[in-house]
Design a protein around this motif. Structure first.
Motif, mmCIF file in Angstrom:
data_model
loop_
_atom_site.group_PDB
_atom_site.id
_atom_site.type_symbol
_atom_site.label_atom_id
_atom_site.label_comp_id
_atom_site.label_asym_id
_atom_site.label_seq_id
_atom_site.Cartn_x
_atom_site.Cartn_y
_atom_site.Cartn_z
ATOM 1 N N THR A 176 3.499 0.989 -5.992
ATOM 2 C CA THR A 176 3.365 2.182 -6.827
ATOM 3 C C THR A 176 4.642 3.010 -6.802
ATOM 4 O O THR A 176 4.896 3.802 -7.714
ATOM 5 N N GLN A 177 5.458 2.836 -5.773
ATOM 6 C CA GLN A 177 6.734 3.557 -5.681
ATOM 7 C C GLN A 177 7.797 2.819 -6.500
ATOM 8 O O GLN A 177 8.314 3.338 -7.478
ATOM 9 N N GLN A 178 8.132 1.613 -6.077
ATOM 10 C CA GLN A 178 9.072 0.773 -6.804
ATOM 11 C C GLN A 178 8.912 -0.661 -6.325
ATOM 12 O O GLN A 178 8.365 -0.907 -5.240
ATOM 13 N N THR A 179 9.401 -1.586 -7.100
ATOM 14 C CA THR A 179 9.201 -2.994 -6.788
ATOM 15 C C THR A 179 9.796 -3.369 -5.437
ATOM 16 O O THR A 179 9.193 -4.135 -4.665
ATOM 17 N N ALA A 180 10.960 -2.839 -5.134
ATOM 18 C CA ALA A 180 11.617 -3.181 -3.865
ATOM 19 C C ALA A 180 10.761 -2.755 -2.664
ATOM 20 O O ALA A 180 10.633 -3.502 -1.682
ATOM 21 N N SER A 181 10.165 -1.564 -2.741
ATOM 22 C CA SER A 181 9.307 -1.088 -1.655
ATOM 23 C C SER A 181 8.063 -1.964 -1.512
ATOM 24 O O SER A 181 7.624 -2.276 -0.398
ATOM 25 N N ILE A 223 2.140 -10.981 -10.509
ATOM 26 C CA ILE A 223 3.424 -10.402 -10.911
ATOM 27 C C ILE A 223 4.298 -11.473 -11.573
ATOM 28 O O ILE A 223 4.952 -11.234 -12.592
ATOM 29 N N LEU A 224 4.282 -12.682 -11.030
ATOM 30 C CA LEU A 224 5.100 -13.777 -11.554
ATOM 31 C C LEU A 224 4.539 -14.359 -12.848
ATOM 32 O O LEU A 224 5.231 -15.129 -13.526
ATOM 33 N N VAL A 229 10.067 -10.745 -15.272
ATOM 34 C CA VAL A 229 9.846 -10.497 -13.853
ATOM 35 C C VAL A 229 11.119 -9.942 -13.233
ATOM 36 O O VAL A 229 12.227 -10.429 -13.513
ATOM 37 N N ASP A 230 10.973 -8.917 -12.385
ATOM 38 C CA ASP A 230 12.109 -8.328 -11.691
ATOM 39 C C ASP A 230 12.856 -9.411 -10.907
ATOM 40 O O ASP A 230 12.253 -10.233 -10.221
ATOM 41 N N ARG A 231 14.175 -9.412 -10.998
ATOM 42 C CA ARG A 231 14.976 -10.427 -10.315
ATOM 43 C C ARG A 231 14.777 -10.411 -8.802
ATOM 44 O O ARG A 231 14.896 -11.450 -8.152
ATOM 45 N N LEU A 234 12.004 -12.735 -7.903
ATOM 46 C CA LEU A 234 12.405 -14.136 -7.976
ATOM 47 C C LEU A 234 13.313 -14.501 -6.807
ATOM 48 O O LEU A 234 13.231 -15.609 -6.266
ATOM 49 N N ALA A 235 14.172 -13.566 -6.405
ATOM 50 C CA ALA A 235 15.133 -13.845 -5.340
ATOM 51 C C ALA A 235 14.451 -13.983 -3.984
ATOM 52 O O ALA A 235 14.833 -14.825 -3.168
ATOM 53 N N ARG A 236 13.428 -13.185 -3.723
ATOM 54 C CA ARG A 236 12.789 -13.181 -2.405
ATOM 55 C C ARG A 236 11.512 -14.017 -2.357
ATOM 56 O O ARG A 236 11.027 -14.340 -1.274
ATOM 57 N N GLY A 237 10.994 -14.342 -3.515
ATOM 58 C CA GLY A 237 9.689 -14.989 -3.564
ATOM 59 C C GLY A 237 9.589 -16.286 -2.774
ATOM 60 O O GLY A 237 8.642 -16.494 -2.027
#
Length: 463
Positions: A176-181, A223-224, A229-231, A234-237
């Motif tokens: 809910t804050q941001q994708t990275a969080s 999400i995928l 989709v936020d990069r 994909l990078a951490r998935g």
């Protein structure tokens, strides 16, 4: 006719007396029996440092130490054992129970676009986040604590309802804050439960870990499934979705715990039956329901007391030696994903039980362990399928989806068959054949599937 009846009664009495004599006979335990009843080494010595006890006491009321509450519950199970195990019914142990179904706590979890729904200002999740803030705080505390499964050889398990609700609230709060969080929280949560899966010493906790892992994986799959989709996802998935390791597959400690507990309970039944308190829920049925197992799945592996007319238990040491050999065979076979589990009667053929022991105690009970072994394969299949949601996003001008699935490498093949995952162009789904090993075209009732976005699947030239 009268003589026949008397003869039958005499034979029955003889068999009963034989059963009593063999139950009292001091057979020597086998090396396998001794190895299976050897408890695991304990690493955490101070109870209040063990996150397992926090899981037991997580629903304690505000102002009460949940770890101490969990420790009290755990200690009590030794001094006052019951058939249902840990007693959560006492006052001060479960005041923070979820009053609603888990799916109502974070309804956005199963949305077609969960990230978009969670980030709405009027998301229903926000109401739950305020209401269950203390549960989430305790769950965050658990994530940072050392963990050791002290449920070994104990009857009982943590409640899954509050843990599943707190786990969803914690992960959703990051997104809910941001994708990275959200990714940071998802990574921490998934990593923690995979450690629990690897180190679990009891069957209920092992299965609970698969539920939590798959729940995280389902959110990531949602999400995928979007066209964009936020990069960072994909990078951490792929790092988050590694296939299960041999340690995570292993059933050794859960099976040893179950075997030891069955032996202890059977011997205790010779003296007096264990009391069964009145409860309004069954912890094992709750876990089975969450894991999509039959409601009686745990009951199907619980050894019933073997009663005769003259004694509470007729099971001799040789009988338990035979069961020990059977459990050891299951442990060994379960490490090989594609091998069927052994049958009890096949192991019993090679046992040292006498003819009269076989007649008096024919080993009629055979635990049904296959659903639990298959459950681990299902978890592995879901991890691999969601990994493929990422891998199939890489652009290609010529290769079809089936070709790419064959070339991606065996680590992403279907763990049920050892063959590449399947692709349904009509449903636009990647899928595993599931536990029936049959290709049902991606039917969710039988197969395990994930969607593949239209933009990703547009490179498929098989049609």
């Amino acid at each position: 006719m009268r003589n026949v009846i008397i003869s039958v009664c005499m034979i029955g009495l003889f068999l009963e007396l034989s059963g009593l004599l063999w139950s009292l006979k001091k057979d020597n335990p086998s090396e396998t029996f001794l190895a299976l009843t050897e408890p695991p080494p304990r690493v955490i010595e101070h109870p209040l440092e063990n996150g397992y006890l926090l899981l037991l006491g997580i629903a304690a009321p505000r102002g009460q130490d949940p770890i101490q509450t969990g420790y009290d519950i755990w200690l009590e199970s030794d001094t006052r054992p019951t058939k249902t195990g840990f007693d959560f019914t006492k006052s001060g142990r479960s005041e923070l129970r979820l009053p609603v179904a888990v799916d109502q706590v974070v309804p956005e979890w199963h949305a077609s676009n969960p990230l978009e729904e969670l980030q709405k200002k009027d998301a229903l999740y926000r109401t739950s986040a305020d209401r269950y803030r203390l549960l989430v705080t305790r769950y965050e505390q658990w994530l940072q604590m050392p963990f050791e499964d002290w449920g070994y050889a104990h009857q009982g398990t943590p409640r899954i309802e509050e843990l599943l609700g707190a786990h969803r609230l914690y992960v959703a709060g990051g997104f809910t804050q941001q994708t990275a969080s959200g990714l940071e929280r998802l990574s921490l949560d998934l990593g923690k439960w995979r450690k629990v899966l690897r180190d679990a010493r009891t069957l209920p906790l092992k299965i609970m870990a698969t539920v939590m892992i798959e729940d995280d994986v389902q959110l990531l799959s949602g999400i995928l499934s979007q066209d964009s989709v936020d990069r960072s996802v994909l990078a951490r998935g792929l790092d988050l979705l590694q296939p299960l390791t041999p340690g995570e597959y292993s059933l050794r400690w859960p099976l040893q715990s179950h075997f030891t507990l069955a032996y202890i309970r059977n011997r205790a039944a010779e003296l007096a039956p264990l009391p069964e308190p009145r409860i309004d829920w069954n912890p094992y049925e709750s876990i089975a329901h969450s894991a999509r197992l039959r409601s009686d799945a745990f009951q199907k592996v619980e050894h019933p007391p073997n009663r005769t007319a003259l004694t509470a238990s007729s099971q001799s040491q040789q009988t338990w030696n035979t069961y020990a050999a059977y459990y050891e065979a299951i442990i060994t076979t379960a490490d090989s994903v594609h091998s069927p589990l052994p049958k009890l009667q096949d192991i019993a053929k090679n046992s040292h039980r006498t003819f009269f022991e076989r007649v008096a105690n024919p080993l009629e009970f055979e635990p049904e362990w296959t659903p639990f072994s298959q459950r681990l394969v299902e978890t592995d299949a879901r991890l691999r399928l969601v990994s493929l949601q990422i891998l199939m996003r890489k652009p290609t001008a010529t290769a079809t989806i089936p070709t790419r699935l064959a070339e991606v490498g065996s680590r992403y093949f279907d763990p049920f068959t050892g063959l590449p995952m399947l692709w349904s162009p009509t449903q636009r789904k990647l899928y595993s054949v599931g536990k029936d090993h049959l290709d049902d075209g991606g039917d969710p009732s039988f197969d395990i599937s994930v969607p593949l976005p239209i933009t990703t699947a547009s490179t498929d030239h098989s049609r």
